[in-house]
Design a protein around this motif. Structure first.
Motif, mmCIF file in Angstrom:
data_model
loop_
_atom_site.group_PDB
_atom_site.id
_atom_site.type_symbol
_atom_site.label_atom_id
_atom_site.label_comp_id
_atom_site.label_asym_id
_atom_site.label_seq_id
_atom_site.Cartn_x
_atom_site.Cartn_y
_atom_site.Cartn_z
ATOM 1 N N GLY A 363 -20.068 -24.731 16.510
ATOM 2 C CA GLY A 363 -19.135 -24.847 15.396
ATOM 3 C C GLY A 363 -19.250 -23.678 14.441
ATOM 4 N N ARG A 364 -20.484 -23.315 14.087
ATOM 5 C CA ARG A 364 -20.695 -22.179 13.197
ATOM 6 C C ARG A 364 -20.125 -20.904 13.814
ATOM 7 N NH1 ARG A 364 -21.759 -20.379 7.938
ATOM 8 N NH2 ARG A 364 -22.489 -18.236 8.111
ATOM 9 N N ASP A 365 -20.378 -20.672 15.079
ATOM 10 C CA ASP A 365 -19.883 -19.467 15.741
ATOM 11 C C ASP A 365 -18.357 -19.408 15.721
ATOM 12 O OD1 ASP A 365 -22.503 -18.798 16.250
ATOM 13 O OD2 ASP A 365 -22.460 -19.412 18.360
ATOM 14 N N LYS A 366 -17.721 -20.556 15.911
ATOM 15 C CA LYS A 366 -16.260 -20.592 15.903
ATOM 16 C C LYS A 366 -15.713 -20.255 14.519
ATOM 17 C CE LYS A 366 -12.224 -23.348 17.064
ATOM 18 N NZ LYS A 366 -11.675 -24.325 17.993
ATOM 19 N N MET A 367 -16.355 -20.758 13.478
ATOM 20 C CA MET A 367 -15.901 -20.452 12.128
ATOM 21 C C MET A 367 -16.023 -18.959 11.836
ATOM 22 S SD MET A 367 -14.774 -23.306 11.046
ATOM 23 C CE MET A 367 -14.392 -23.689 12.778
ATOM 24 N N VAL A 368 -17.107 -18.338 12.291
ATOM 25 C CA VAL A 368 -17.290 -16.903 12.086
ATOM 26 C C VAL A 368 -16.187 -16.121 12.800
ATOM 27 C CG1 VAL A 368 -18.811 -14.941 12.559
ATOM 28 C CG2 VAL A 368 -19.774 -17.101 11.725
ATOM 29 N N ARG A 369 -15.859 -16.529 14.045
ATOM 30 C CA ARG A 369 -14.848 -15.812 14.831
ATOM 31 C C ARG A 369 -13.443 -15.977 14.280
ATOM 32 N NH1 ARG A 369 -17.283 -18.465 19.116
ATOM 33 N NH2 ARG A 369 -15.427 -19.799 19.267
ATOM 34 N N GLU A 370 -13.096 -17.204 13.884
ATOM 35 C CA GLU A 370 -11.690 -17.515 13.667
ATOM 36 C C GLU A 370 -11.308 -17.888 12.235
ATOM 37 O OE1 GLU A 370 -10.441 -20.513 16.457
ATOM 38 O OE2 GLU A 370 -11.758 -19.730 18.039
ATOM 39 N N TYR A 371 -12.250 -18.366 11.427
ATOM 40 C CA TYR A 371 -11.866 -18.988 10.161
ATOM 41 C C TYR A 371 -12.404 -18.285 8.913
ATOM 42 C CZ TYR A 371 -9.759 -22.882 12.624
ATOM 43 O OH TYR A 371 -8.939 -23.649 13.419
ATOM 44 N N ASP A 372 -12.953 -17.113 9.057
ATOM 45 C CA ASP A 372 -13.425 -16.361 7.891
ATOM 46 C C ASP A 372 -12.279 -16.199 6.893
ATOM 47 O OD1 ASP A 372 -14.287 -14.355 6.067
ATOM 48 O OD2 ASP A 372 -15.663 -13.556 7.560
ATOM 49 N N VAL A 373 -12.562 -16.431 5.605
ATOM 50 C CA VAL A 373 -11.527 -16.378 4.575
ATOM 51 C C VAL A 373 -10.848 -15.023 4.512
ATOM 52 C CG1 VAL A 373 -13.107 -15.691 2.725
ATOM 53 C CG2 VAL A 373 -11.041 -16.989 2.166
ATOM 54 N N ALA A 374 -11.511 -13.977 4.957
ATOM 55 C CA ALA A 374 -10.908 -12.644 4.938
ATOM 56 C C ALA A 374 -9.648 -12.597 5.789
ATOM 57 C CB ALA A 374 -11.915 -11.599 5.427
ATOM 58 N N HIS A 375 -9.598 -13.369 6.883
ATOM 59 C CA HIS A 375 -8.414 -13.393 7.736
ATOM 60 C C HIS A 375 -7.200 -13.891 6.948
ATOM 61 C CE1 HIS A 375 -11.137 -12.513 10.881
ATOM 62 N NE2 HIS A 375 -11.520 -13.751 11.155
ATOM 63 N N VAL A 376 -7.389 -14.941 6.149
ATOM 64 C CA VAL A 376 -6.287 -15.519 5.382
ATOM 65 C C VAL A 376 -5.867 -14.583 4.256
ATOM 66 C CG1 VAL A 376 -5.547 -17.494 3.991
ATOM 67 C CG2 VAL A 376 -7.081 -17.834 5.945
ATOM 68 N N ALA A 377 -6.840 -14.044 3.527
ATOM 69 C CA ALA A 377 -6.525 -13.129 2.427
ATOM 70 C C ALA A 377 -5.735 -11.929 2.930
ATOM 71 C CB ALA A 377 -7.816 -12.675 1.746
ATOM 72 N N ASN A 378 -6.117 -11.387 4.063
ATOM 73 C CA ASN A 378 -5.409 -10.232 4.602
ATOM 74 C C ASN A 378 -4.008 -10.589 5.073
ATOM 75 O OD1 ASN A 378 -7.498 -8.451 4.104
ATOM 76 N ND2 ASN A 378 -8.468 -8.795 6.086
ATOM 77 N N ALA A 379 -3.816 -11.806 5.574
ATOM 78 C CA ALA A 379 -2.476 -12.241 5.976
ATOM 79 C C ALA A 379 -1.548 -12.293 4.768
ATOM 80 C CB ALA A 379 -2.555 -13.608 6.650
ATOM 81 N N TYR A 380 -2.063 -12.804 3.645
ATOM 82 C CA TYR A 380 -1.246 -12.830 2.426
ATOM 83 C C TYR A 380 -0.977 -11.418 1.910
ATOM 84 C CZ TYR A 380 -0.932 -17.843 1.722
ATOM 85 O OH TYR A 380 -0.604 -19.168 1.848
ATOM 86 N N ARG A 381 -1.980 -10.561 1.966
ATOM 87 C CA ARG A 381 -1.780 -9.181 1.516
ATOM 88 C C ARG A 381 -0.681 -8.501 2.322
ATOM 89 N NH1 ARG A 381 -8.060 -8.833 1.002
ATOM 90 N NH2 ARG A 381 -8.364 -8.633 -1.258
ATOM 91 N N ARG A 382 -0.710 -8.681 3.642
ATOM 92 C CA ARG A 382 0.321 -8.062 4.488
ATOM 93 C C ARG A 382 1.700 -8.625 4.159
ATOM 94 N NH1 ARG A 382 -3.861 -8.551 8.361
ATOM 95 N NH2 ARG A 382 -3.031 -10.544 9.073
ATOM 96 N N ALA A 383 1.786 -9.939 3.961
ATOM 97 C CA ALA A 383 3.074 -10.564 3.654
ATOM 98 C C ALA A 383 3.620 -10.066 2.329
ATOM 99 C CB ALA A 383 2.913 -12.085 3.632
ATOM 100 N N ILE A 384 2.773 -9.984 1.316
ATOM 101 C CA ILE A 384 3.205 -9.523 -0.001
ATOM 102 C C ILE A 384 3.670 -8.075 0.071
ATOM 103 C CG2 ILE A 384 2.369 -8.969 -2.324
ATOM 104 C CD1 ILE A 384 0.546 -11.488 -2.038
ATOM 105 N N ALA A 385 2.932 -7.246 0.806
ATOM 106 C CA ALA A 385 3.316 -5.839 0.937
ATOM 107 C C ALA A 385 4.651 -5.703 1.658
ATOM 108 C CB ALA A 385 2.221 -5.072 1.671
ATOM 109 N N ASP A 386 4.842 -6.483 2.730
ATOM 110 C CA ASP A 386 6.080 -6.394 3.504
ATOM 111 C C ASP A 386 7.291 -6.848 2.683
ATOM 112 O OD1 ASP A 386 4.673 -5.462 5.664
ATOM 113 O OD2 ASP A 386 4.611 -7.391 6.708
#
Length: 395
Positions: A363-386
């Motif tokens: 479970g911990r390994d999966k969170m590191v691979r897929e659910y790090d908060v940086a992934h979400v923050a960067n998705a919002y940054r890209r959307a706002i920039a676009d």
């Protein structure tokens, strides 16, 4: 020295591309932004943007202001499912957006998303909704489902994109023609701060095993199934503890009261802990975290528990089965089926301590691979920039 016109234009473009944006986030409770979107708010503030939270007032307002956000109160009836009674909410959001004059609005929860996106469109303000779950209307009768479909279809038509927290929900919305394929962006929930939710060793195997359910006391969260399964399991494993953590009597028509929770303590052996501002110590003391919900977006409690390294048991429904890989980091059970949940709990109890530890590590390994908060923050940054043509600023 006089600069060439091309250089002046380039500098003006660079300045415009990094100007400070005013971003409004709207949701049905201030605590929702604090509990689930805090890292996103922190990222937007760190990029130099002005952030205003538009939501009903509660105890989280002061924390949001201390974080650096501004706050604008919003009056809304959270419990009502009657869309015709929500015209007041639409006008309240329209007035708020006209007063605040944001460059962009980020929406969460069904009413804020639907009525907010229409209000924003009328004012020419870009609106990005995040479908964090389907809500009670989708899980109710056919009439309410049809009304919800119509609201989503009309309100999301003008949105440049729509965030979803799992692929099942995005496929459902596109299949029902509520959104277009080109609008869909899937993000891993709200992400998880892997430092704040650090991995912790499993509790000892030699004492009573502790199951923990963390949720608002709502029928749709599977509280009844958890209570009934606990009673079944205690018949064969009498020393097992079943803890229930979360607020009772919330502003939801399917909510259970604290009195009911205490009655379950007497009749079913549940230990009701009430709400908590910090779930980490409770998760660390548990051997397994349980969520038999009817449907989720990306259940925060499962993400937090997996990050800390705890095995999971959850219903095999969208949202939950995105996080729980059956037999790897946890076990899945049939939704709305207390016997199936009890069977999964018994399977867990029959495992060796090393199997629990392996599940927790998966479970911990999966969170590191897929659910790090940086992934979400960067998705919002890209959307706002676009959408705005503005890049992040950091001064």
């Amino acid at each position: 020295m006089n600069l060439p016109q091309s250089d002046i234009a380039a500098r003006q473009a660079d300045s415009a591309a990094t100007r400070r944006l005013h971003i409004v986030t709207t949701v049905n409770a201030a605590w929702n932004m604090w509990n689930f979107r805090r890292q996103m708010l922190t990222a937007l503030l760190a990029d130099g943007h002005r952030v205003t939270v538009l939501a009903p007032s509660d105890e989280a307002v002061d924390r949001l202001v201390d974080l650096g956000c501004e706050f604008h109160p919003l009056e809304m009836d959270i419990k009502s499912l009657n869309p015709f009674a929500q015209l007041g909410l639409f006008f309240a959001m329209f007035r708020a957006f006209r007063q605040l004059r944001p460059d962009l609005v980020l929406g969460f929860t069904i009413k804020n998303n639907t009525f907010g996106s229409i209000a924003a469109r009328l004012l020419g303000i870009p609106f990005i909704p995040n479908v964090t779950g389907l809500g009670t209307a989708f899980l109710s009768g056919k009439f309410l489902q049809r009304v919800a479909h119509l609201l989503y279809r009309v309100s999301f038509a003008g949105c440049p994109l729509v965030f979803f927290q799992n692929r099942d929900d995005s496929a459902l919305f596109t299949g029902l023609n509520l959104v277009r394929e080109d609008q869909v962006v899937v993000v891993p929930g709200s992400g998880i701060d892997l430092v704040h939710f650090a991995q912790a060793p499993m509790p000892a195997h030699d004492g009573p095993v502790q199951f923990l359910m963390i949720a608002r006391l709502l029928r749709d969260k599977g509280v009844v199934e958890y209570v009934e399964a606990a009673k079944m399991v205690r018949e064969s494993h009498p020393g097992t503890r079943f803890l229930l953590l979360g607020p009772a009597g919330s502003e939801n028509r399917t909510a259970f009261s604290a009195e009911q929770a205490h009655e379950w303590e007497r009749t079913h052996g549940i230990e009701y802990l009430g709400p908590s501002d910090d779930v980490r110590p409770h998760i660390e003391q548990a051997h397994c975290v349980v969520l038999p919900s009817y449907r989720e977006g990306a259940p925060r409690t499962l993400i937090e528990a997996a990050a800390i390294g705890r095995p999971l048991i959850a219903s095999d429904v969208p949202g939950c089965h995105d996080i729980v890989d059956d037999g790897s980091n946890g076990l899945l059970c049939t939704v709305r089926d207390a016997e199936s949940l009890a069977s999964a709990m018994r399977r867990f109890l029959d495992m060796e301590a090393q199997q629990w530890a392996t599940m927790g590590q998966e479970g911990r390994d999966k969170m590191v691979r897929e659910y790090d908060v940086a992934h979400v923050a960067n998705a919002y940054r890209r959307a706002i920039a676009d959408i705005t043509g503005m890049s992040a600023i950091t001064d």
